[in-house]
Design a protein around this motif. Structure first.
Motif, short mmCIF file in Angstrom:
data_model
loop_
_atom_site.label_atom_id
_atom_site.label_comp_id
_atom_site.label_asym_id
_atom_site.label_seq_id
_atom_site.Cartn_x
_atom_site.Cartn_y
_atom_site.Cartn_z
N PRO A 128 25.98 55.46 -17.62
CA PRO A 128 25.30 54.51 -18.50
C PRO A 128 25.76 53.09 -18.23
CG PRO A 128 27.04 55.65 -19.69
CD PRO A 128 26.94 56.31 -18.34
N THR A 129 24.86 52.14 -18.42
CA THR A 129 25.30 50.75 -18.41
C THR A 129 26.17 50.51 -19.64
OG1 THR A 129 23.43 49.91 -19.70
CG2 THR A 129 23.15 50.05 -17.29
N CYS B 72 31.59 53.05 -17.16
CA CYS B 72 30.20 52.59 -17.23
C CYS B 72 29.76 52.13 -15.84
CB CYS B 72 30.05 51.44 -18.23
SG CYS B 72 30.32 51.93 -19.94
N ALA B 73 28.47 51.96 -15.67
CA ALA B 73 27.93 51.59 -14.36
C ALA B 73 28.30 50.17 -13.96
CB ALA B 73 26.41 51.73 -14.38
N ASP B 74 28.47 49.27 -14.92
CA ASP B 74 28.56 47.84 -14.66
C ASP B 74 29.86 47.40 -13.99
OD1 ASP B 74 26.88 48.54 -16.86
OD2 ASP B 74 26.69 46.46 -17.41
N PHE B 75 29.73 46.41 -13.11
CA PHE B 75 30.90 45.63 -12.74
C PHE B 75 31.37 44.85 -13.97
CE2 PHE B 75 29.07 46.06 -8.43
CZ PHE B 75 30.20 46.50 -7.75
N THR C 173 36.16 45.17 -10.29
CA THR C 173 36.47 46.17 -11.30
C THR C 173 35.19 46.63 -11.98
OG1 THR C 173 36.87 44.45 -12.97
CG2 THR C 173 38.79 45.27 -11.73
N ARG C 174 35.28 47.79 -12.62
CA ARG C 174 34.15 48.35 -13.37
C ARG C 174 34.51 48.45 -14.85
NH1 ARG C 174 29.22 49.23 -10.35
NH2 ARG C 174 29.84 49.63 -8.18
N VAL C 175 33.50 48.42 -15.68
CA VAL C 175 33.70 48.48 -17.13
C VAL C 175 34.10 49.88 -17.57
CG1 VAL C 175 32.56 48.29 -19.38
CG2 VAL C 175 32.08 46.60 -17.59
N ILE D 38 37.07 46.92 -21.10
CA ILE D 38 38.16 46.57 -20.18
C ILE D 38 37.65 46.80 -18.77
CG2 ILE D 38 39.23 48.86 -20.04
CD1 ILE D 38 41.96 47.40 -20.30
N GLY D 39 38.22 46.06 -17.80
CA GLY D 39 37.84 46.23 -16.41
C GLY D 39 38.92 46.93 -15.62
#
Length: 313
Positions: free
Chosen positions: A170-171, A246-249, A271-273, A295-296
Motif C-alpha cells: 500500500p502507499t 509502504c510502497a513510498d520512498f 529510504t522507504r516509509v 519513519i524512513g
C-alpha cells in the motif's frame, strides 16, 4: 514585473507536476486473491497530524485533505505461514538469509548470541543466522508461530512476495486511510485513548524501555495477527505489533505542495516509509504507534519487528 501576491512559483508547479506523474505511474496490482482482503471505497480523508505528540522532523504534518481511489487491503499483516508458502514454492532467499545475519532484540536472546549493536541503539544486536524463519537466530523457529506476522523481511523481500502473490504494497496514504478506519484525525485506529476503559487495544511496550516490558497487553514479543479487535474497516493490528512497509520512498517534506489525489511519494530516495510502530514502541522513546506516525528505513533493512501487509487495485 513583480510576481503577483500568492501566485505559485515555478518550482512549486514543477513539484506538483512531478508528484502527479509519480501518482499516475504508481504500481498497480489486480491479480492477488481476495481472500482475507477488505474492499475500501476510498474518497477524501484528512491525513497527517499537527497534534503535540507528532514528530515534526518526520514530516507528520501539515494535515492535508487527501482523496484516494478504491482499494483492497489485507485484514492483517502477512503471516509466517503465508510467507513460508512463498519461499517453498519459489525458493526465494530473503536478504537476511543472503547476508547471513540480522538484528534481533537483545532481551529475547541468550547472552552467548548477543553480537555487536549499532550506534545509539544498544537494544538491537547482530545475530548470525537470524532470518524470517529464525527471527532470534538459528536456535529459534517460527514453526510454533504460524499466525504471527512474518518478521526479518526487508522492503525488497516484501516487494518480491507481493509480485509473486499478485499484490503490491500500500502507499502511505492508503495505509493511513485504512488504519484510521473512517475516524477523522484520531490518534489511534480506535480513537484518542490508548487504553479506553483500561482495555488494551494493541501490542506495545509497557514498563521502562528497553529494560522491562511488563506485558500488560498480554505480550512481550510479537503477537498473532488477529490478537486485538479490528478497527471499523476490519483491519487488525494496524498500530503496534510490527512495523509495516509502504510502497513510498520517504521524504519528510515531499507531501507539502504535492498532489493530494492518490499521492505516491517521491519518485526516488534512499529510504522507504514504514508505518504503525511495533511491540517495542513506548511513549518515552518511540511514540509512533499512531495513525499519522511515519519513519524512513533503508529498503534492505530487516529486523525482528518489521513486517508488511498487502494491497491491490
Amino acid at each position: 514585473m513583480p510576481r503577483p501576491c500568492c501566485a505559485p512559483t515555478k518550482s512549486s508547479l514543477e513539484h506538483l507536476a512531478i508528484s502527479m506523474k509519480a501518482s499516475d505511474e504508481r504500481p498497480r496490482a489486480t491479480a492477488g486473491s481476495l481472500d482475507g482482503m477488505l474492499h475500501l471505497e476510498g474518497g477524501p480523508f484528512r491525513m497527517g497530524s499537527e497534534s503535540p505528540e507528532a514528530f515534526t522532523a518526520d514530516g507528520e504534518g501539515p494535515v492535508r485533505r487527501v482523496t484516494l481511489s478504491p482499494i483492497y487491503i489485507s485484514k492483517h499483516a502477512v503471516t509466517n505461514r503465508q510467507f513460508a508458502a512463498f519461499v517453498r514454492k519459489t525458493g526465494y532467499r530473503t536478504e537476511a538469509v543472503r547476508f547471513g545475519w540480522s538484528f534481533a532484540f537483545r532481551n529475547h536472546l541468550p547472552e552467548a548470541l548477543r553480537g555487536p549493536s549499532p550506534p545509539g541503539t544498544p537494544w538491537w544486536v547482530r545475530v548470525d543466522g537470524a532470518d524470517w524463519a529464525h527471527p532470534e537466530g538459528p536456535d529459534s523457529s517460527v514453526a510454533a508461530r504460524p499466525y504471527c506476522p512474518v518478521l526479518q523481511v526487508s522492503w525488497n523481500d516484501a516487494a518480491a512476495y507481493c509480485k509473486w502473490a499478485g499484490y503490491r504494497l500500500p502507499t502511505e496514504a492508503e495505509w493511513e486511510y485504512a488504519a484510521r478506519g473512517g475516524l477523522d484525525q484520531k490518534t489511534y485506529p480506535w480513537g484518542d485513548e490508548l487504553t479506553p476503559a483500561g482495555r488494551h487495544m494493541c501490542n506495545v511496550w509497557q514498563g521502562k524501555f528497553p529494560d522491562l516490558d511488563l506485558g500488560e497487553d498480554g505480550f512481550t514479543s510479537v503477537a498473532p495477527v488477529n490478537s486485538f479487535d479490528p478497527n471499523a474497516f476490519g483491519l487488525h493490528n494496524a498500530v503496534g505489533n510490527a512495523w509495516e512497509w509502504c510502497a513510498d520512498f520517504y521524504d519528510p517534506s515531499w507531501h507539502i505542495g504535492a498532489t493530494q489525489f492518490d499521492p505516491a511519494g517521491p519518485p526516488s530516495g534512499d529510504t522507504r516509509v514504514m508505518k504503525g510502530g511495533s511491540y517495542l514502541c513506548h511513549e518515552s522513546y518511540c511514540w509512533r504507534y499512531r495513525n499519522a506516525a511515519r519513519i524512513g528505513t533503508p529498503p534492505d533493512t530487516s529486523t525482528g519487528h518489521i513486517s508488511f501487509r498487502v494491497a491491490r487495485d
